[in-house]
Write a protein that holds these residues in place. Sequence first.
Motif, PDB file in Angstrom:
ATOM      1  N   LEU A  97       0.720  -1.088  -0.026  1.00 15.63           N
ATOM      2  CA  LEU A  97       0.059  -0.035  -0.018  1.00 15.63           C
ATOM      3  C   LEU A  97       0.962   1.229   0.077  1.00 15.63           C
ATOM      4  CD1 LEU A  97      -2.891   0.780   0.112  1.00 15.63           C
ATOM      5  CD2 LEU A  97      -2.731   0.781   2.493  1.00 15.63           C
ATOM      6  N   GLU A  98       2.067   1.187   0.825  1.00 18.86           N
ATOM      7  CA  GLU A  98       2.791   2.301   0.767  1.00 18.86           C
ATOM      8  C   GLU A  98       3.117   2.738  -0.414  1.00 18.86           C
ATOM      9  OE1 GLU A  98       5.664  -1.155   1.565  1.00 18.86           O
ATOM     10  OE2 GLU A  98       3.592  -0.610   2.087  1.00 18.86           O
ATOM     11  N   LEU A  99       3.398   2.161  -1.486  1.00 21.25           N
ATOM     12  CA  LEU A  99       3.998   2.402  -2.723  1.00 21.25           C
ATOM     13  C   LEU A  99       2.995   3.215  -3.905  1.00 21.25           C
ATOM     14  CD1 LEU A  99       6.066  -0.884  -3.930  1.00 21.25           C
ATOM     15  CD2 LEU A  99       6.821   1.444  -2.703  1.00 21.25           C
ATOM     16  N   TRP A 100       1.635   3.239  -3.248  1.00 24.55           N
ATOM     17  CA  TRP A 100       0.683   3.968  -4.039  1.00 24.55           C
ATOM     18  C   TRP A 100       0.818   5.602  -3.769  1.00 24.55           C
ATOM     19  CZ3 TRP A 100      -3.457   2.186  -7.104  1.00 24.55           C
ATOM     20  CH2 TRP A 100      -3.506   0.751  -7.315  1.00 24.55           C
ATOM     21  N   ASP A 101       0.831   6.200  -4.885  1.00 27.66           N
ATOM     22  CA  ASP A 101       0.824   7.714  -4.730  1.00 27.66           C
ATOM     23  C   ASP A 101      -0.603   8.352  -4.315  1.00 27.66           C
ATOM     24  OD1 ASP A 101       3.494   7.803  -5.726  1.00 27.66           O
ATOM     25  OD2 ASP A 101       2.850   7.978  -7.733  1.00 27.66           O
ATOM     26  N   THR A 102      -1.545   7.577  -4.460  1.00 28.25           N
ATOM     27  CA  THR A 102      -3.128   7.959  -3.814  1.00 28.25           C
ATOM     28  C   THR A 102      -3.659   6.785  -3.709  1.00 28.25           C
ATOM     29  OG1 THR A 102      -3.810   7.885  -6.293  1.00 28.25           O
ATOM     30  CG2 THR A 102      -3.265  10.132  -5.549  1.00 28.25           C
ATOM     31  N   PRO A 103      -4.680   6.637  -2.608  1.00 28.80           N
ATOM     32  CA  PRO A 103      -5.383   5.775  -2.317  1.00 28.80           C
ATOM     33  C   PRO A 103      -5.779   4.676  -3.378  1.00 28.80           C
ATOM     34  CG  PRO A 103      -5.942   7.399  -0.826  1.00 28.80           C
ATOM     35  CD  PRO A 103      -5.254   8.152  -2.136  1.00 28.80           C
ATOM     36  N   PRO A 104      -5.556   3.548  -3.396  1.00 29.36           N
ATOM     37  CA  PRO A 104      -6.126   2.482  -4.331  1.00 29.36           C
ATOM     38  C   PRO A 104      -7.416   2.440  -5.005  1.00 29.36           C
ATOM     39  CG  PRO A 104      -5.396   1.091  -2.668  1.00 29.36           C
ATOM     40  CD  PRO A 104      -5.096   2.620  -2.384  1.00 29.36           C
ATOM     41  N   ALA A 134     -10.201   6.897  -6.906  1.00 32.87           N
ATOM     42  CA  ALA A 134      -9.659   7.215  -8.362  1.00 32.87           C
ATOM     43  C   ALA A 134      -9.426   8.612  -8.276  1.00 32.87           C
ATOM     44  CB  ALA A 134     -10.725   6.939  -9.406  1.00 32.87           C
ATOM     45  N   ASN A 135      -8.219   8.733  -9.004  1.00 32.24           N
ATOM     46  CA  ASN A 135      -7.587  10.102  -9.132  1.00 32.24           C
ATOM     47  C   ASN A 135      -7.120  10.300 -10.414  1.00 32.24           C
ATOM     48  OD1 ASN A 135      -4.700  11.681  -9.025  1.00 32.24           O
ATOM     49  ND2 ASN A 135      -6.035  12.732  -7.263  1.00 32.24           N
ATOM     50  N   ILE A 136      -7.572  11.509 -11.102  1.00 31.36           N
ATOM     51  CA  ILE A 136      -7.000  12.023 -12.367  1.00 31.36           C
ATOM     52  C   ILE A 136      -6.021  12.804 -12.486  1.00 31.36           C
ATOM     53  CG2 ILE A 136      -8.127  13.000 -14.608  1.00 31.36           C
ATOM     54  CD1 ILE A 136     -10.659  11.812 -14.039  1.00 31.36           C
ATOM     55  N   ARG A 137      -4.922  12.468 -13.091  1.00 33.61           N
ATOM     56  CA  ARG A 137      -4.001  13.234 -13.308  1.00 33.61           C
ATOM     57  C   ARG A 137      -3.102  12.715 -14.662  1.00 33.61           C
ATOM     58  NH1 ARG A 137      -2.822   9.963  -8.906  1.00 33.61           N
ATOM     59  NH2 ARG A 137      -0.668   8.701  -9.040  1.00 33.61           N
ATOM     60  N   ASP A 138      -2.478  13.755 -15.201  1.00 32.75           N
ATOM     61  CA  ASP A 138      -1.600  13.628 -16.453  1.00 32.75           C
ATOM     62  C   ASP A 138      -2.334  12.602 -17.507  1.00 32.75           C
ATOM     63  OD1 ASP A 138       0.605  14.833 -15.285  1.00 32.75           O
ATOM     64  OD2 ASP A 138       0.977  13.058 -14.429  1.00 32.75           O
ATOM     65  N   HIS A 139      -3.706  13.149 -17.683  1.00 32.96           N
ATOM     66  CA  HIS A 139      -4.793  12.431 -18.638  1.00 32.96           C
ATOM     67  C   HIS A 139      -4.684  11.016 -18.478  1.00 32.96           C
ATOM     68  CE1 HIS A 139      -4.729  16.018 -20.700  1.00 32.96           C
ATOM     69  NE2 HIS A 139      -3.229  16.335 -20.736  1.00 32.96           N
ATOM     70  N   LYS A 140      -4.750  10.324 -17.118  1.00 33.36           N
ATOM     71  CA  LYS A 140      -4.914   9.009 -16.841  1.00 33.36           C
ATOM     72  C   LYS A 140      -5.760   9.011 -15.549  1.00 33.36           C
ATOM     73  CE  LYS A 140       0.010   8.356 -18.056  1.00 33.36           C
ATOM     74  NZ  LYS A 140       1.305   8.512 -17.561  1.00 33.36           N
ATOM     75  N   ASN A 160       0.061   1.839  -8.273  1.00 33.96           N
ATOM     76  CA  ASN A 160      -0.380   3.172  -9.109  1.00 33.96           C
ATOM     77  C   ASN A 160      -0.958   2.498 -10.351  1.00 33.96           C
ATOM     78  OD1 ASN A 160       0.433   5.236  -7.353  1.00 33.96           O
ATOM     79  ND2 ASN A 160       2.548   4.229  -7.735  1.00 33.96           N
ATOM     80  N   GLU A 161      -2.003   1.453 -10.404  1.00 32.91           N
ATOM     81  CA  GLU A 161      -2.501   1.145 -11.544  1.00 32.91           C
ATOM     82  C   GLU A 161      -3.303   2.206 -12.238  1.00 32.91           C
ATOM     83  OE1 GLU A 161      -6.106  -1.895 -13.166  1.00 32.91           O
ATOM     84  OE2 GLU A 161      -5.314  -2.057 -11.266  1.00 32.91           O
ATOM     85  N   HIS A 162      -3.384   2.409 -13.580  1.00 32.33           N
ATOM     86  CA  HIS A 162      -3.880   3.551 -14.347  1.00 32.33           C
ATOM     87  C   HIS A 162      -4.359   3.203 -15.487  1.00 32.33           C
ATOM     88  CE1 HIS A 162       0.480   3.800 -15.309  1.00 32.33           C
ATOM     89  NE2 HIS A 162      -0.025   4.347 -16.446  1.00 32.33           N
ATOM     90  N   PHE A 163      -5.271   3.846 -15.948  1.00 29.16           N
ATOM     91  CA  PHE A 163      -5.594   3.656 -17.450  1.00 29.16           C
ATOM     92  C   PHE A 163      -5.702   5.074 -18.104  1.00 29.16           C
ATOM     93  CE2 PHE A 163      -9.832   2.638 -20.187  1.00 29.16           C
ATOM     94  CZ  PHE A 163      -8.910   2.064 -21.136  1.00 29.16           C
ATOM     95  N   HIS A 164      -5.125   5.011 -19.307  1.00 25.80           N
ATOM     96  CA  HIS A 164      -5.255   6.487 -20.129  1.00 25.80           C
ATOM     97  C   HIS A 164      -6.312   6.783 -20.653  1.00 25.80           C
ATOM     98  CE1 HIS A 164      -0.802   5.381 -19.997  1.00 25.80           C
ATOM     99  NE2 HIS A 164      -0.491   6.439 -20.546  1.00 25.80           N
ATOM    100  N   LEU A 165      -6.729   8.079 -20.362  1.00 24.88           N
ATOM    101  CA  LEU A 165      -8.115   8.472 -20.784  1.00 24.88           C
ATOM    102  C   LEU A 165      -8.197   8.659 -22.378  1.00 24.88           C
ATOM    103  CD1 LEU A 165      -8.958  11.212 -17.953  1.00 24.88           C
ATOM    104  CD2 LEU A 165      -9.454   8.589 -18.101  1.00 24.88           C
TER     105      LEU A 165
END
Length: 457
Positions: free
Chosen positions: A96-103, A106-112, A431-436
């Motif tokens: 958990l400590e490696l996540w930049d925001t809570p898993p 959902a957090n939108i940044r840099d078009h992701k 930090n799983e993410h999906f490109h918008l």
Amino acid sequence: MNKEIFDYLASNRSKHLEELTKYLAIPSISSLPEHKQDVKSAAKWTAKALQDAGMENVKVYETKGHPVVYGDWLKQEGKPTVLVYGHYDVQPVDPLELWDTPPFEANIRDHKIYARGASDDKGQVFMHIKAVEAILRTTGSLPVNFKFCIEGEEEIGSPTLPQFVEENKKLLAADVIVISDTGMQGPGKPAICYGLRGLCGLQIDVTGANSDLHSGLYGGAVQNSIHALVEIVNSFHSPDGKVLVEGFYDSVQEITSEEREAFAALGDIDEELKEQLGVSELHGEPGFTARERTYVRPTLEVNGIYGGFQGEGIKTVIPAKASAKITCRLVPNQDPAEIADLLTKHIYANVPAGVTVNVSLFDQGHPYVTPLEHPAIQAAGRAYEAIYKVPTAYTRGGGSIPIVAAFDQLLGLPVVLMGFGLSTENFHAPNEHFHLENFDKGLETLCTYWYELAESL
């Protein structure tokens, strides 16, 4: 395509992302018992989303494990029926400590959009739901018939889904299965995976003396179990990488010239692989490129080998026991049970004197392939190209997705794997993410595909 559909998607984008955020907030971790109720909540959320989108006969089916969500729309007489498969369960989030925001916030940044499940697979399931919603809301109908089968156990190997499919063949009957749980070749580079390799796993246990022996007192007088195991393992391959197990290649389906051309068009990856992996040379079955070896040729690999003293320094023993774990990746026409039998016979035929051997069988999964020229595959390629404005890559996956082969075997349908994820999106990792960009273009691609498919099947 109706321009109104794309306008609907654009004007409702913020609303859709808000809804996706709520979906991603449900910690539907299928592998952890403490999240059992969360998995059920995700199933209910999925069912409501299908109903809101205009699907009918929506139902949450209980299983011996986590629920399966079903819904359909079957009003287009004479047109093909699509079975959309996906999963609403997700992987655990540690560390958990490696996540930049809570898993699960959902957090939108840099078009992701960042959250567990954003790419694998809630984000892509959500896209399918919103694509049919957009078409229904703007046109009042759909170009093809739809059935949805969204499960909650994919991340733990789909243990109960094959039985569900077996018991509900009529309910799930369709003309094609479409799955968006795979990736593209890279940013702006759409790809269709039309084949996956199967799997056959086993363990070899070698036993020599009745206990570990002092190598000074007994060395040279008895067989060393590790030496014996190495002899067996070494018998599997020729020095240049060909598998020597009798009959191993007998059923292999050869690739067509069209497939070889399609793979060649993707470019030579040999130098890229050597640099990426930090090796001076690649190795494998002669006569095939690295891409062909990983896409369409079978393999036999040693995944682990152990025995004797494993600590620091030296302990002068002759180990009594040694073991190896073996997996084979299989290609169309190879049967996992048959390959397991061939391997077992080969192993027992190559047992050195002075030891006994036991073979234990593990995971098995059938390979699958939908012919490259199948109309459903080609229609998907055209849909990608209409939106991304570049040629579609046609690939085979080197790995295995057992449920895909199960669908193929139980329902006898072509499978189209048209995903919108990228390999860099940290699915299964922090930090799983999906490109918008792929959220937006993916929605348009799916809407386009349904119209292409209506004219192709």
